[in-house]
Scaffold this motif. Structure first.
Motif, PDB file in Angstrom:
ATOM      1  N   VAL A  57     -24.824 -41.320  47.285  1.00  0.00           N
ATOM      2  CA  VAL A  57     -25.313 -40.137  47.995  1.00  0.00           C
ATOM      3  C   VAL A  57     -25.042 -38.888  47.165  1.00  0.00           C
ATOM      4  CG1 VAL A  57     -24.954 -38.707  50.067  1.00  0.00           C
ATOM      5  CG2 VAL A  57     -25.074 -41.202  50.260  1.00  0.00           C
ATOM      6  N   ALA A  58     -25.965 -37.944  47.203  1.00  0.00           N
ATOM      7  CA  ALA A  58     -25.786 -36.683  46.485  1.00  0.00           C
ATOM      8  C   ALA A  58     -24.475 -36.028  46.920  1.00  0.00           C
ATOM      9  CB  ALA A  58     -26.960 -35.750  46.775  1.00  0.00           C
ATOM     10  N   PRO A  59     -23.621 -35.601  45.969  1.00  0.00           N
ATOM     11  CA  PRO A  59     -22.295 -35.069  46.320  1.00  0.00           C
ATOM     12  C   PRO A  59     -22.335 -33.921  47.319  1.00  0.00           C
ATOM     13  CG  PRO A  59     -22.417 -35.488  43.966  1.00  0.00           C
ATOM     14  CD  PRO A  59     -23.799 -35.687  44.500  1.00  0.00           C
ATOM     15  N   ASP A  60     -23.361 -33.059  47.240  1.00  0.00           N
ATOM     16  CA  ASP A  60     -23.402 -31.912  48.143  1.00  0.00           C
ATOM     17  C   ASP A  60     -23.911 -32.270  49.531  1.00  0.00           C
ATOM     18  OD1 ASP A  60     -25.960 -32.410  47.040  1.00  0.00           O
ATOM     19  OD2 ASP A  60     -26.615 -30.371  47.507  1.00  0.00           O
ATOM     20  N   LYS A  61     -24.251 -33.541  49.751  1.00  0.00           N
ATOM     21  CA  LYS A  61     -24.697 -33.989  51.075  1.00  0.00           C
ATOM     22  C   LYS A  61     -23.863 -35.158  51.588  1.00  0.00           C
ATOM     23  CE  LYS A  61     -29.521 -32.569  50.334  1.00  0.00           C
ATOM     24  NZ  LYS A  61     -29.366 -32.112  48.951  1.00  0.00           N
ATOM     25  N   LEU A  62     -22.801 -35.490  50.879  1.00  0.00           N
ATOM     26  CA  LEU A  62     -22.016 -36.682  51.212  1.00  0.00           C
ATOM     27  C   LEU A  62     -21.375 -36.587  52.587  1.00  0.00           C
ATOM     28  CD1 LEU A  62     -20.724 -39.377  50.566  1.00  0.00           C
ATOM     29  CD2 LEU A  62     -18.986 -38.178  49.216  1.00  0.00           C
ATOM     30  N   ALA A  63     -20.805 -35.447  52.935  1.00  0.00           N
ATOM     31  CA  ALA A  63     -20.142 -35.326  54.239  1.00  0.00           C
ATOM     32  C   ALA A  63     -21.143 -35.465  55.380  1.00  0.00           C
ATOM     33  CB  ALA A  63     -19.409 -33.985  54.336  1.00  0.00           C
ATOM     34  N   ARG A  64     -22.339 -34.910  55.206  1.00  0.00           N
ATOM     35  CA  ARG A  64     -23.346 -35.022  56.272  1.00  0.00           C
ATOM     36  C   ARG A  64     -23.811 -36.468  56.448  1.00  0.00           C
ATOM     37  NH1 ARG A  64     -27.018 -30.175  54.145  1.00  0.00           N
ATOM     38  NH2 ARG A  64     -25.698 -30.564  52.324  1.00  0.00           N
ATOM     39  N   VAL A  65     -24.026 -37.168  55.347  1.00  0.00           N
ATOM     40  CA  VAL A  65     -24.433 -38.573  55.455  1.00  0.00           C
ATOM     41  C   VAL A  65     -23.299 -39.406  56.062  1.00  0.00           C
ATOM     42  CG1 VAL A  65     -25.136 -40.607  54.151  1.00  0.00           C
ATOM     43  CG2 VAL A  65     -26.090 -38.373  53.576  1.00  0.00           C
ATOM     44  N   SER A  66     -22.059 -39.105  55.680  1.00  0.00           N
ATOM     45  CA  SER A  66     -20.916 -39.816  56.272  1.00  0.00           C
ATOM     46  C   SER A  66     -20.810 -39.540  57.758  1.00  0.00           C
ATOM     47  CB  SER A  66     -19.616 -39.399  55.566  1.00  0.00           C
ATOM     48  OG  SER A  66     -19.620 -39.802  54.215  1.00  0.00           O
ATOM     49  N   ASP A 111     -31.130 -31.957  56.510  1.00  0.00           N
ATOM     50  CA  ASP A 111     -31.115 -32.253  55.075  1.00  0.00           C
ATOM     51  C   ASP A 111     -30.294 -33.519  54.799  1.00  0.00           C
ATOM     52  OD1 ASP A 111     -32.658 -30.083  54.435  1.00  0.00           O
ATOM     53  OD2 ASP A 111     -30.971 -28.773  53.937  1.00  0.00           O
ATOM     54  N   GLY A 112     -29.195 -33.675  55.541  1.00  0.00           N
ATOM     55  CA  GLY A 112     -28.397 -34.893  55.401  1.00  0.00           C
ATOM     56  C   GLY A 112     -29.169 -36.123  55.824  1.00  0.00           C
ATOM     57  N   ILE A 113     -29.953 -35.999  56.896  1.00  0.00           N
ATOM     58  CA  ILE A 113     -30.771 -37.127  57.349  1.00  0.00           C
ATOM     59  C   ILE A 113     -31.812 -37.481  56.288  1.00  0.00           C
ATOM     60  CG2 ILE A 113     -32.441 -37.880  59.080  1.00  0.00           C
ATOM     61  CD1 ILE A 113     -30.948 -36.186  61.127  1.00  0.00           C
ATOM     62  N   ARG A 114     -32.418 -36.449  55.693  1.00  0.00           N
ATOM     63  CA  ARG A 114     -33.403 -36.713  54.634  1.00  0.00           C
ATOM     64  C   ARG A 114     -32.746 -37.394  53.437  1.00  0.00           C
ATOM     65  NH1 ARG A 114     -35.845 -32.010  56.741  1.00  0.00           N
ATOM     66  NH2 ARG A 114     -34.464 -30.603  55.579  1.00  0.00           N
ATOM     67  N   GLU A 115     -31.522 -36.986  53.113  1.00  0.00           N
ATOM     68  CA  GLU A 115     -30.813 -37.653  52.015  1.00  0.00           C
ATOM     69  C   GLU A 115     -30.560 -39.119  52.361  1.00  0.00           C
ATOM     70  OE1 GLU A 115     -28.657 -38.634  48.615  1.00  0.00           O
ATOM     71  OE2 GLU A 115     -30.061 -36.992  49.009  1.00  0.00           O
ATOM     72  N   ALA A 116     -30.162 -39.400  53.610  1.00  0.00           N
ATOM     73  CA  ALA A 116     -29.933 -40.788  54.025  1.00  0.00           C
ATOM     74  C   ALA A 116     -31.213 -41.609  53.917  1.00  0.00           C
ATOM     75  CB  ALA A 116     -29.400 -40.823  55.454  1.00  0.00           C
ATOM     76  N   ARG A 117     -32.345 -40.990  54.225  1.00  0.00           N
ATOM     77  CA  ARG A 117     -33.628 -41.708  54.173  1.00  0.00           C
ATOM     78  C   ARG A 117     -34.033 -42.046  52.746  1.00  0.00           C
ATOM     79  NH1 ARG A 117     -37.803 -38.276  57.584  1.00  0.00           N
ATOM     80  NH2 ARG A 117     -39.186 -39.943  56.831  1.00  0.00           N
ATOM     81  N   ARG A 118     -33.443 -41.379  51.762  1.00  0.00           N
ATOM     82  CA  ARG A 118     -33.720 -41.697  50.363  1.00  0.00           C
ATOM     83  C   ARG A 118     -33.097 -43.023  49.950  1.00  0.00           C
ATOM     84  NH1 ARG A 118     -31.025 -38.696  47.032  1.00  0.00           N
ATOM     85  NH2 ARG A 118     -32.323 -39.304  45.249  1.00  0.00           N
ATOM     86  N   HIS A 119     -32.239 -43.562  50.798  1.00  0.00           N
ATOM     87  CA  HIS A 119     -31.500 -44.783  50.463  1.00  0.00           C
ATOM     88  C   HIS A 119     -31.805 -45.851  51.527  1.00  0.00           C
ATOM     89  CE1 HIS A 119     -29.151 -42.346  47.607  1.00  0.00           C
ATOM     90  NE2 HIS A 119     -29.129 -41.434  48.563  1.00  0.00           N
ATOM     91  N   PRO A 120     -32.856 -46.639  51.338  1.00  0.00           N
ATOM     92  CA  PRO A 120     -33.225 -47.656  52.351  1.00  0.00           C
ATOM     93  C   PRO A 120     -32.080 -48.606  52.671  1.00  0.00           C
ATOM     94  CG  PRO A 120     -34.976 -47.401  50.731  1.00  0.00           C
ATOM     95  CD  PRO A 120     -33.802 -46.630  50.213  1.00  0.00           C
TER      96      PRO A 120
END
Length: 418
Positions: free
Chosen positions: A349-358, A223-232
């Protein structure tokens, strides 16, 4: 009304103190283990094994910690990461020179603690500091890291005159206790709120109850990877950062000592260049605390590209002052990138996915650095230092330039404000 400086905010100062203690402890461990080689408590082979174990622990913990910090309390992840790394310090001291396997296991635990705290601190900063002051807060964080890097070696060497290596390792453990216990809780969404949001999203997909244990960790990291992909802009910037670290940092780690010895016949160029880089990074952190360019993303990527001057200065014989100046420029540039990069990630980044994207950020950018270090020495043997350094410089210039063309790169934002 003018906002109060983040440096006067007690909650941020607690967070800053904990993050600074963790940064100092992270930097100090390999340095102190190097001192153990000098006094013959460890062999060079043992040192390599311990550093490898530490790296494995770090890389294994980063993605797991990203998931846990989004699933549970970010403050709790910082606490347990710090306590784990702190508990490893006396085990390292006990096994030093007696049991290489005990010290390797302790080094792995220490690395896991170091890796786990990284994404948690990033996400906790977004909870503790309001959006308008995050760039100043991130600049203060990185400033502490650079001061530690500049003053740490001389301070540790001075302490080593009076204290043994084992006592220094125990001191590292105390630093981790500070990192674990001092930071306070953030004011953002609670872990329960984030869990409720995930449950609602999972219910809509009909899959929340289908995954448990390891599968659940993998699913949430995905889910974190998908969130990262939302931000080219994020993917492009991360690719550029990874390329620069894998080439430019590797040139510094492997080629700079060789050039200093073979071209200049002295270690002074090596020491001077590293010092110039750190001083430049300090200046960069001070500049970016107040800098607000019209196109912050492209300005940050230009700063990242400035690292290319470091390997470029080693391609041809030049006056040592040119090398020092190039490394100072590289230091300024890296902080002109780092601070806006962290700030934009916390904002976009969405707050509930910030740690995963980081955690994805740390995993790729710093996790792949050892690959560059491992490859550059054989490449130098095969193609010669000048060719390899020229390629490294070209990559450092080209990768950020390419990233600047990605959608949203101008402002590090999905929405391009005009």
């Amino acid at each position: 009304m003018k906002r109060r400086s983040v440096l006067l905010d007690a909650a941020f100062l607690r967070l800053w103190s904990g993050a600074t203690a963790s940064g100092l402890a992270t930097w100090a461990l390999p340095f102190v283990l190097g001192l153990a080689v000098l006094d013959r408590t460890l062999t060079a082979v043992d040192l390599g094994l311990l550093l490898a174990a530490r790296t494995v622990g770090f890389l294994a913990a980063v993605p797991v910690a990203g998931v846990l910090a989004d699933r549970h309390s970010r403050r709790g992840v910082v606490l347990w990461a710090g306590l784990s790394a702190g508990a490893a310090a006396p085990l390292l001291a006990a096994g030093l020179g007696r049991s290489v396997w005990l010290t390797a296991a302790a080094a792995a635990v220490a690395g896991a603690g170091q890796g786990a705290c990284r994404p948690a601190f990033q996400a906790l900063t977004a909870e503790v500091v309001d959006e308008d002051r995050r760039q100043q807060a991130n600049a203060a964080m990185t400033l502490a890291v650079r001061v530690t890097t500049l003053a740490g070696p001389s301070l540790t060497a001075l302490l080593a005159v009076f204290l043994g290596v084992r006592a220094l390792l125990l001191g590292i453990g105390l630093l981790w206790l500070v990192a674990a216990l001092v930071p306070g809780r953030g004011a953002g969404k609670s872990a329960a709120d984030r869990a409720a949001a995930r449950a609602d999203a999972g219910a809509g997909e009909g899959s929340a109850g289908a995954v448990t244990g390891r599968s659940r960790l993998l699913t949430e990291f995905a889910d974190g990877i998908r969130e990262a992909r939302r931000h080219p802009w994020f993917l492009a910037g991360l690719a550029a950062l990874t390329a620069v670290i894998a080439t430019g940092y590797s040139a510094t780690g492997v080629a700079l000592p060789l050039v200093s010895r073979d071209e200049y016949g002295t270690e002074a160029v090596l020491a001077g260049a590293l010092t110039a880089y750190t001083v430049g990074a300090l200046a960069g952190a001070l500049i970016v605390a107040r800098l607000r360019p019209r196109s912050p993303g492209r300005a940050a990527l230009a700063g990242l590209a400035a690292y290319g001057f470091a390997p470029l200065s080693l391609v041809f014989p030049v006056h040592p002052g040119v090398v020092l100046a190039a490394y100072a420029v590289a230091g300024i540039g890296i902080e002109l990138f780092n601070v806006p990069w962290f700030t934009a990630t916390q904002r976009e980044v969405a707050p509930d996915k910030l740690a995963r994207v980081s955690s994805l950020d740390f995993l790729f950018s710093y996790g792949l650095a050892p690959v560059g270090l491992a490859l550059i020495a054989p490449a130098i043997d095969a193609f010669g230092p000048r060719s390899v350094l020229a390629v490294c410089a070209a990559v450092c210039f080209a990768a950020p330039a390419a990233a600047a063309l990605a959608p949203g790169a101008r402002h590090f934002s999905r929405e391009d404000p005009r």
